[in-house]
Every structure is written in structure tokens, then in C-alpha cells.
Write an enzyme that holds these catalytic residues in place. Structure first.
Site, PDB file in Angstrom:
ATOM      1  N   GLY A 244       1.013  -1.432  -0.003  1.00  0.00           N
ATOM      2  CA  GLY A 244       0.229  -0.181   0.113  1.00  0.00           C
ATOM      3  C   GLY A 244       1.024   1.556  -0.047  1.00  0.00           C
ATOM      4  CD  GLU A 281       0.901  -9.628   1.834  1.00  0.00           C
ATOM      5  OE1 GLU A 281      -0.376  -8.792   1.112  1.00  0.00           O
ATOM      6  OE2 GLU A 281       0.624 -11.145   2.090  1.00  0.00           O
ATOM      7  NE  ARG A 321      -2.382   2.916 -11.330  1.00  0.00           N
ATOM      8  CZ  ARG A 321      -1.787   4.599 -10.864  1.00  0.00           C
ATOM      9  NH1 ARG A 321      -1.331   5.139 -10.818  1.00  0.00           N
ATOM     10  NH2 ARG A 321      -2.497   4.768  -9.758  1.00  0.00           N
ATOM     11  CB  CYS A 352     -12.204   3.727 -31.347  1.00  0.00           C
ATOM     12  SG  CYS A 352     -10.832   2.783 -33.151  1.00  0.00           S
ATOM     13  CD  GLU A 353     -13.178   3.701 -23.940  1.00  0.00           C
ATOM     14  OE1 GLU A 353     -13.197   4.990 -23.806  1.00  0.00           O
ATOM     15  OE2 GLU A 353     -13.101   2.747 -24.988  1.00  0.00           O
TER      16      GLU A 353
HETATM   17  N1  LLP Z   1      -1.297  -6.850  -0.862  1.00  0.00           N
HETATM   18  C1  LLP Z   1      -2.609  -6.974  -1.200  1.00  0.00           C
HETATM   19  C2  LLP Z   1      -3.460  -8.040  -0.455  1.00  0.00           C
HETATM   20  C3  LLP Z   1      -3.373  -6.490  -2.339  1.00  0.00           C
HETATM   21  O1  LLP Z   1      -4.421  -6.487  -2.380  1.00  0.00           O
HETATM   22  C4  LLP Z   1      -1.966  -5.703  -2.899  1.00  0.00           C
HETATM   23  C5  LLP Z   1      -2.667  -4.773  -3.983  1.00  0.00           C
HETATM   24  C6  LLP Z   1      -0.946  -5.123  -2.486  1.00  0.00           C
HETATM   25  C7  LLP Z   1      -0.831  -6.146  -1.680  1.00  0.00           C
HETATM   26  C8  LLP Z   1      -0.030  -4.549  -3.127  1.00  0.00           C
HETATM   27  O2  LLP Z   1      -0.166  -2.981  -2.547  1.00  0.00           O
HETATM   28  P1  LLP Z   1       0.704  -2.293  -3.175  1.00  0.00           P
HETATM   29  O3  LLP Z   1       1.861  -1.883  -2.413  1.00  0.00           O
HETATM   30  O4  LLP Z   1       1.171  -2.420  -4.548  1.00  0.00           O
HETATM   31  O5  LLP Z   1       0.123  -1.006  -2.589  1.00  0.00           O
HETATM   32  N2  LLP Z   1      -4.245  -1.311  -9.681  1.00  0.00           N
HETATM   33  C9  LLP Z   1      -3.989  -0.339  -8.824  1.00  0.00           C
HETATM   34  C10 LLP Z   1      -3.347  -1.430  -8.090  1.00  0.00           C
HETATM   35  C11 LLP Z   1      -4.234  -2.265  -6.912  1.00  0.00           C
HETATM   36  C12 LLP Z   1      -3.791  -2.573  -6.189  1.00  0.00           C
HETATM   37  C13 LLP Z   1      -4.457  -4.236  -5.463  1.00  0.00           C
HETATM   38  N3  LLP Z   1      -3.616  -4.210  -4.654  1.00  0.00           N
HETATM   39  C14 LLP Z   1      -3.423   0.609  -9.629  1.00  0.00           C
HETATM   40  O6  LLP Z   1      -3.253   1.474 -10.459  1.00  0.00           O
HETATM   41  O7  LLP Z   1      -3.430   1.841  -8.503  1.00  0.00           O
END
Ligand code: LLP
Length: 424
Positions: A244, A281, A321, A352-353
Site C-alpha cells: 500500500g 507485501e 490508470r 476509439c474513445e
Molecule cells: N497485498 C494485497 C493483499 C493487495 O491486495 C495489494 C494490492 C498489495 C499487497 C500491493 O499493494 P501496493 O504495494 O502495490 O499498493 N491497480 C491499482 C492498484 C490495485 C492494488 C491491489 N492490491 C492501481 O493501479 O493503482
């Protein structure tokens, strides 16, 4: 009139004597000439440095790379080589990591709706643990045990009831969420009781992930506090605090480093009396600023009194994004990285949008012209991994550059690839 903040570029990026960009000792224009555009260029030293930083901060075995941010064979190997475990959130991610040679014991299995087959695969392969998300999943684990499969290690995903400031689509810690066992309504305790008594699994710990691209350290300290309050009486060996950590995408944004984030989490846990092993994570903070995407400007449309549109040869298919989350990016010309950018234009793709926007109001040098290479920095996370073939565009290749050499780690898709799954 602002210039591109160089802090948004990958670690080994340099501005060469003629003002143009090199990454990993490779001239970006030469890479574009050789491999074509659109093109993802990852700085391998940057990727390795972030993995090492996570391992140094949290300890070997406690830093888990969230592969959803960016996964291919080379990335799985790199993260594993640097001492990280890998978080996989589907059978497909599990398959890629295993195919890359990552031992199953270094993988953790995620997902809010894992199928029976995915759970079977995780258990048969022997993943380190499964992060269990629901009562239905507990039923499925019971069914698999009844089939004669061994008891997997499990960790319970807890939804702590914490609102964080990020885009609604990527906030996951609040009560109103599809993820996990809610702390507030008693589900978390009910799940823990069942998992402790279950002959189908071995409960190793609890997990939470409050959301993605979170900037305020206080949110993480609060999550640690809520989780510590729940976890300490359970006396389990593991506490997982998810990913996160936010990253800076545009001028003016500032994010904590992985080390600073770790200090917030680990200090909070220590102060609260947590004795379990604390792991995390991270996904975005490992890979986001390691990469840039290079495009070629194809058409420019000037609408006096309205705006100028600059179209490049990619778009929402290689970076969804902006359209999904309204995310901002910077744009610059690799031929003159530090040029003033007095011009304002809408940077769009070739789909195309009208929603196919990469940057709503991009600041660019006034001399931008058709045929120029144009790049967006900080595209290493959730770009390639969320890429699509919309309009049957072929997905771009991925290069790892290091010490003056480039290697293709994902080749460009071909038109033939586009019909590979079609049945006549
Ligand atoms: N752990 C779990 C259980 C997760 O669901 C996620 C991300 C992470 C770790 C890793 O989080 P990070 O460190 O990358 O913030 N597609 C979206 C982000 C979706 C995140 C999903 N889960 C974007 O482009 O911002």
C-alpha cells in the site's frame, strides 16, 4: 513552465551531454529505434535496490513482492534472487512464478474468490501459506482436505474497518469491502475460532491490507494498532500488514521510502508489544518508479481557444490508470529531459474513445512535434500488468536495462498472437 522533476525518473537515469535521456547506461532514443514504441523500459538496478531495501528493512523472509504490480518471468526471478517472497493472487500468477523457478515455499497465495482449482494448485505446489479471505473459502479448504490433500498453512485476512485516503477502487480496509473477515461485526473472531479448531489447515497468523497508493504514514500506524489489538491475544507467529505504500507520480507529490514506511510499521508494532514476525507485501513501491513508457507522437490537433490534443501510439491499453482512477502522470521528451515545458496539451492514445487519456493537462516543451519520442515516467506498476489488447493493439515489450545493456524480458506481441486463442 515547470521542468520534469528528475526524482520521478529511475535511479540510474542520466541526462547526457546533449540533454537526452539514458537509463541503465542505455540511450533511450537508441532503444526506441531498436525495439520500437510503445516500450516499457525498466531500470534493473532500481528494481534490485528496492527489493534489497525491503529485505533489509523487514528482514529476510518478511518482505513479500506483490506480483500483481508487475509480473513476468524475469521479474519473478529478480525479486526472488534479491531475497523477497512473492505474493500471487490467482492461479495464473502462481503459474508464472513457479514457471520462473521460484520455489512454492517462497509464494503466498491471495485472492478474495479463489476457486477450488486454484486452492488445490496452491496446496499441491506447497505454497508458504494461503491468505484466507472468506467463510466460503474455509468450506473449500475443508473439501480439499477431505479429498486427502495435506493441511496448508493459512493466514486470516482481516478487514480492520479503517478508511484511508486513496481512490475508492483501491481502498480495502473499510468495513464496506469485498475483502476479508470484518473486525467490527465479529466475523474476524468467528473465522479465527473456526480456523484454530479446523483439522483442514494450520493457522499461522493474521493479515490486513488497508489499500494501495496510501501516502500518510499515520494510516499505517493506525492499521498496525488495530491489528495488534486483535492479534496479540491470539498469540500467533505471524502478522502481515499488506502493501500500500504510495509513490510520487507527479510534480509536488512526496512519498515515504520503503525504509521510512518500515520504520513506522515496525516501531508501531514494537511499541504495541507485538512479538509475532511482522511482514509486508509491497508492490507499487518496488516497481513503479523503476520504469518509463516511451511512445511516439503521431498526430497533433490544435483547437484554438479549446486545447491541443497530442496522440501517441499507445494509450489506455498500456496504461489504464488515468481512465480508471483519474491518476496523474508527467510527460517529457527524452531528447531534452530538462527542457522547460510551457505548453499544455491533452496527451491521448490511439483508441476509439474520448476516455483514452494518458495525461489530462500535460506540460510539454513548446517544440514538441510529430515523430518525437515522448515518455511518461513512473509507469512500472499496474501498467504492463493491467495492459489489454483493446482495439487489438499488441501489448508493448518490456526491456530491462543495466550497465549499458538492454534485454527483452517480454517481447512485443504480434498480430499472430492476437488470434492465437481464436477457434475457427
Ligand atoms: N497485498 C494485497 C493483499 C493487495 O491486495 C495489494 C494490492 C498489495 C499487497 C500491493 O499493494 P501496493 O504495494 O502495490 O499498493 N491497480 C491499482 C492498484 C490495485 C492494488 C491491489 N492490491 C492501481 O493501479 O493503482
Amino acid at each position: 513552465m515547470s521542468r520534469l522533476p528528475l526524482s520521478l525518473l529511475p535511479e540510474t537515469a542520466t541526462v547526457q551531454q546533449d540533454g537526452s535521456l539514458a537509463i541503465g547506461g542505455c540511450d533511450v532514443a537508441e532503444l526506441a529505434a531498436e525495439f520500437g514504441t510503445p516500450l516499457f523500459i525498466y531500470d534493473e538496478a532500481h528494481l534490485r535496490a528496492r527489493c534489497r531495501e525491503a529485505v533489509a528493512t523487514f528482514g529476510l523472509g518478511n518482505a513479500v513482492y506483490a506480483t500483481k504490480a508487475f509480473l513476468c518471468t524475469a521479474m519473478a526471478r529478480l525479486a526472488y534472487d534479491e531475497g523477497m517472497l512473492l505474493d500471487v493472487a490467482s492461479g495464473g500468477e502462481l503459474f508464472v512464478a513457479r514457471r520462473a523457478g521460484v520455489p512454492a515455499g517462497s509464494l503466498v497465495m491471495h485472492g478474495n474468490n479463489k476457486s477450488l482449482d486454484e486452492l488445490r494448485m496452491a496446496i499441491v505446489e506447497g505454497v508458504r501459506h494461503i491468505v484466507v479471505d472468506s467463510f466460503d473459502e474455509l468450506d473449500r479448504l475443508d473439501a480439499l482436505h477431505a479429498e486427502g490433500l495435506p493441511r496448508p498453512n493459512v493466514v486470516a485476512r482481516i478487514t480492520p474497518g479503517l478508511h484511508v485516503h486513496t481512490h475508492e477502487f483501491i481502498a480495502t480496509g473499510q468495513d464496506d469491502s469485498k475483502f476479508g473477515f470484518n473486525l467490527g461485526n465479529g466475523s474476524a473472531m468467528k473465522a479465527i475460532d473456526r480456523m484454530r479448531r479446523s483439522p483442514s489447515m494450520v493457522l499461522r497468523g493474521v493479515h490486513c491490507h488497508i489499500g494501495s497508493n496510501v501516502f500518510e504514514a499515520a494510516n499505517f500506524a493506525k492499521a498496525a494498532e488495530l491489528m495488534a489489538g486483535f492479534a496479540i491475544p491470539l498469540d500467533l507467529p505471524e502478522l502481515v500488514l499488506g502493501g500500500g505504500l504510495g509513490v510520487a507520480y507527479v510534480e509536488g507529490e512526496e512519498a515515504s521510502t520503503i525504509t521510512q514506511w518500515g520504520n513506522v510499521l515496525l516501531d508501531a508494532c514494537a511499541a504495541l508489544g507485538v512479538t509475532s514476525t511482522v511482514s509486508v507485501e509491497p508492490g507499487r513501491s518496488i516497481v513503479a518508479s523503476a520504469a518509463i513508457t516511451v511512445y511516439t507522437v503521431g498526430t497533433m490537433k490544435e483547437l484554438p481557444g479549446i486545447r491541443t490534443y497530442i496522440s501517441v501510439d499507445g494509450g489506455m491499453s498500456d496504461n489504464p490508470r488515468p481512465v480508471l482512477y483519474g491518476s496523474g502522470y508527467e510527460a517529457f521528451l527524452p531528447r531534452e529531459v530538462v527542457a522547460e515545458r510551457p505548453m499544455s496539451a491533452r496527451l491521448v492514445g490511439k483508441h476509439c474513445e474520448s476516455g483514452d487519456v494518458l495525461v489530462l493537462d500535460a506540460a510539454l516543451p513548446a517544440d514538441v512535434k510529430v515523430g518525437d519520442l515522448l515518455a511518461t515516467p513512473v509507469t512500472g506498476a499496474y501498467g504492463h500488468s493491467m495492459a489489454s489488447n483493446y482495439n487489438k493493439l499488441t501489448r508493448p515489450p518490456v526491456l530491462f536495462v543495466r550497465d549499458g545493456a538492454a534485454r527483452v524480458v517480454v517481447r512485443r506481441e504480434t498480430y499472430e498472437d492476437l488470434v492465437q486463442c481464436d477457434v475457427e
